[in-house]
Design a protein around this motif. Structure first.
Motif, PDB file in Angstrom:
ATOM      1  N   UNK A   1       6.235   3.877   4.228  1.00 35.21           N
ATOM      2  CA  UNK A   1       5.476   5.115   4.413  1.00 35.21           C
ATOM      3  C   UNK A   1       4.025   4.824   4.772  1.00 35.21           C
ATOM      4  N   UNK A   2       3.530   3.695   4.274  1.00 34.38           N
ATOM      5  CA  UNK A   2       2.113   3.378   4.448  1.00 34.38           C
ATOM      6  C   UNK A   2       1.921   1.871   4.414  1.00 34.38           C
ATOM      7  N   UNK A   3       1.069   1.368   5.299  1.00 34.06           N
ATOM      8  CA  UNK A   3       0.654  -0.028   5.224  1.00 34.06           C
ATOM      9  C   UNK A   3      -0.846  -0.060   4.954  1.00 34.06           C
ATOM     10  N   UNK A   4      -1.236  -0.779   3.924  1.00 27.78           N
ATOM     11  CA  UNK A   4      -2.647  -0.990   3.581  1.00 27.78           C
ATOM     12  C   UNK A   4      -2.929  -2.450   3.873  1.00 27.78           C
TER      13      UNK A   4
ATOM     14  N   UNK B   1      -6.793   0.525   6.938  1.00 29.06           N
ATOM     15  CA  UNK B   1      -7.417  -0.788   7.112  1.00 29.06           C
ATOM     16  C   UNK B   1      -8.404  -0.967   5.967  1.00 29.06           C
ATOM     17  N   UNK B   2      -8.081  -1.887   5.070  1.00 23.11           N
ATOM     18  CA  UNK B   2      -8.881  -2.156   3.869  1.00 23.11           C
ATOM     19  C   UNK B   2      -9.496  -3.537   4.051  1.00 23.11           C
ATOM     20  N   UNK B   3     -10.721  -3.571   4.554  1.00 22.05           N
ATOM     21  CA  UNK B   3     -11.271  -4.836   5.029  1.00 22.05           C
ATOM     22  C   UNK B   3     -12.795  -4.802   5.047  1.00 22.05           C
TER      23      UNK B   3
ATOM     24  N   UNK C   1     -13.982   0.060   3.630  1.00 22.91           N
ATOM     25  CA  UNK C   1     -14.531  -1.257   3.333  1.00 22.91           C
ATOM     26  C   UNK C   1     -14.162  -1.660   1.909  1.00 22.91           C
ATOM     27  N   UNK C   2     -13.823  -2.912   1.722  1.00 22.25           N
ATOM     28  CA  UNK C   2     -13.437  -3.399   0.395  1.00 22.25           C
ATOM     29  C   UNK C   2     -14.547  -3.236  -0.636  1.00 22.25           C
ATOM     30  N   UNK C   3     -15.781  -3.133  -0.167  1.00 21.88           N
ATOM     31  CA  UNK C   3     -16.909  -3.048  -1.095  1.00 21.88           C
ATOM     32  C   UNK C   3     -17.090  -1.647  -1.678  1.00 21.88           C
ATOM     33  N   UNK C   4     -16.370  -0.658  -1.161  1.00 22.57           N
ATOM     34  CA  UNK C   4     -16.512   0.709  -1.661  1.00 22.57           C
ATOM     35  C   UNK C   4     -15.859   0.870  -3.033  1.00 22.57           C
ATOM     36  N   UNK C   5     -16.259   1.928  -3.728  1.00 16.27           N
ATOM     37  CA  UNK C   5     -15.736   2.197  -5.065  1.00 16.27           C
ATOM     38  C   UNK C   5     -14.244   2.518  -5.007  1.00 16.27           C
ATOM     39  N   UNK C   6     -13.569   2.271  -6.124  1.00 15.22           N
ATOM     40  CA  UNK C   6     -12.121   2.501  -6.197  1.00 15.22           C
ATOM     41  C   UNK C   6     -11.753   3.935  -5.849  1.00 15.22           C
ATOM     42  N   UNK C   7     -12.570   4.886  -6.308  1.00 12.94           N
ATOM     43  CA  UNK C   7     -12.282   6.299  -6.045  1.00 12.94           C
ATOM     44  C   UNK C   7     -12.279   6.589  -4.548  1.00 12.94           C
TER      45      UNK C   7
ATOM     46  N   UNK D   1     -16.323   4.991   9.780  1.00 13.74           N
ATOM     47  CA  UNK D   1     -16.952   3.718   9.424  1.00 13.74           C
ATOM     48  C   UNK D   1     -16.893   2.688  10.549  1.00 13.74           C
ATOM     49  N   UNK D   2     -16.126   2.971  11.599  1.00 12.24           N
ATOM     50  CA  UNK D   2     -16.080   2.049  12.739  1.00 12.24           C
ATOM     51  C   UNK D   2     -17.293   2.350  13.606  1.00 12.24           C
TER      52      UNK D   2
END
Length: 232
Positions: free
Chosen positions: A58-61, A97-99, A123-129, A147-148
């Motif tokens: 259903x989803x690729x992260x 895209x988690x990068x 971006x991986x640096x963002x908060x979990x929420x 963010x791009x």
């Protein structure tokens, strides 16, 4: 319980990250937010290809800094090539895209906008929420690519082709000269020079002006490519 695709509350998620610590943290985050979901993990393109066809994802992260095979050095070009494959062959797939390499997606913005499924970047640096918010949006088949950031040196109407990206990586990541690059790409040296012309055109590099200024064209190309996020 919140429902997503076609009323489905337990999505099947493929999580892709070459780094074990990041993979584990993201997996825990997804499980805590989607306790009924099925999370499958992968750490290389080879690993993905072994799992992807067997499951109705259903989803690729995914991170875009990936190796082709376990033990290889992760490269942005590898992830970009696989993402291009996904966009071309799975138009309804939901993608996050988690990068930390978000800028590398600049040349792909038009393809991303044409994608039917959900597509978000975080971006991986963002908060979990915030990460979970972007995942939710993708599951709801929304597109969020704010963010791009467009890099001014790139002509937004000129898409960088995969062979040009491969050229840049062979030259600036591997340090190969044109003759060796030609062998790796199975093309003539003349074609390699043509690729350089097109890359420099895409990066808005005025070759004649730089020559008149006595500057090293290859060095300037490398600087511009790095500014544009084409290489790390």
């Amino acid at each position: 319980m919140k429902k997503y695709l076609n009323g489905k509350a337990s999505p099947i998620v493929l999580l892709v990250d070459a780094h074990e610590l990041s993979l584990s943290r993201t997996r825990d985050l997804l499980i805590s937010s989607y306790p009924d979901s099925k999370i499958i993990t992968a750490q290389s393109i080879e690993d993905i290809l072994n799992k992807f066809p067997k499951l109705k994802i259903d989803l690729i992260v995914m991170d875009i800094l990936l190796p082709n095979s376990p033990g290889e050095t992760p490269q942005t070009a590898t992830g970009i090539n696989f993402l291009t494959h996904l966009l071309g062959n799975y138009p309804k797939l939901n993608i996050v895209i988690h990068s930390e390499q978000i800028r590398s997606l600049v040349p792909m913005k038009q393809k991303i906008y044409s994608h039917i499924g959900g597509f978000t970047v975080v971006n991986k640096t963002l908060a979990s929420e915030e990460i979970i918010t972007r995942v939710n949006w993708a599951l709801e088949q929304l597109t969020y690519v704010k963010d791009i950031k467009d890099i001014k040196v790139i002509d937004s109407e000129l898409e960088l082709k995969p062979e040009w990206l491969k050229l840049v990586n062979l030259a600036f990541r591997e340090g190969f000269k044109d003759k060796v690059i030609a062998k790796h790409m199975c093309v003539s040296e003349r074609m390699v020079r043509h690729y350089w012309d097109r890359v420099q055109e895409a990066l808005n590099i005025d070759c004649e002006e730089l020559k008149n200024q006595g500057k090293n064209l290859r060095v300037i190309t490398q600087i511009r490519a790095r500014e544009a996020g084409l290489i790390d």
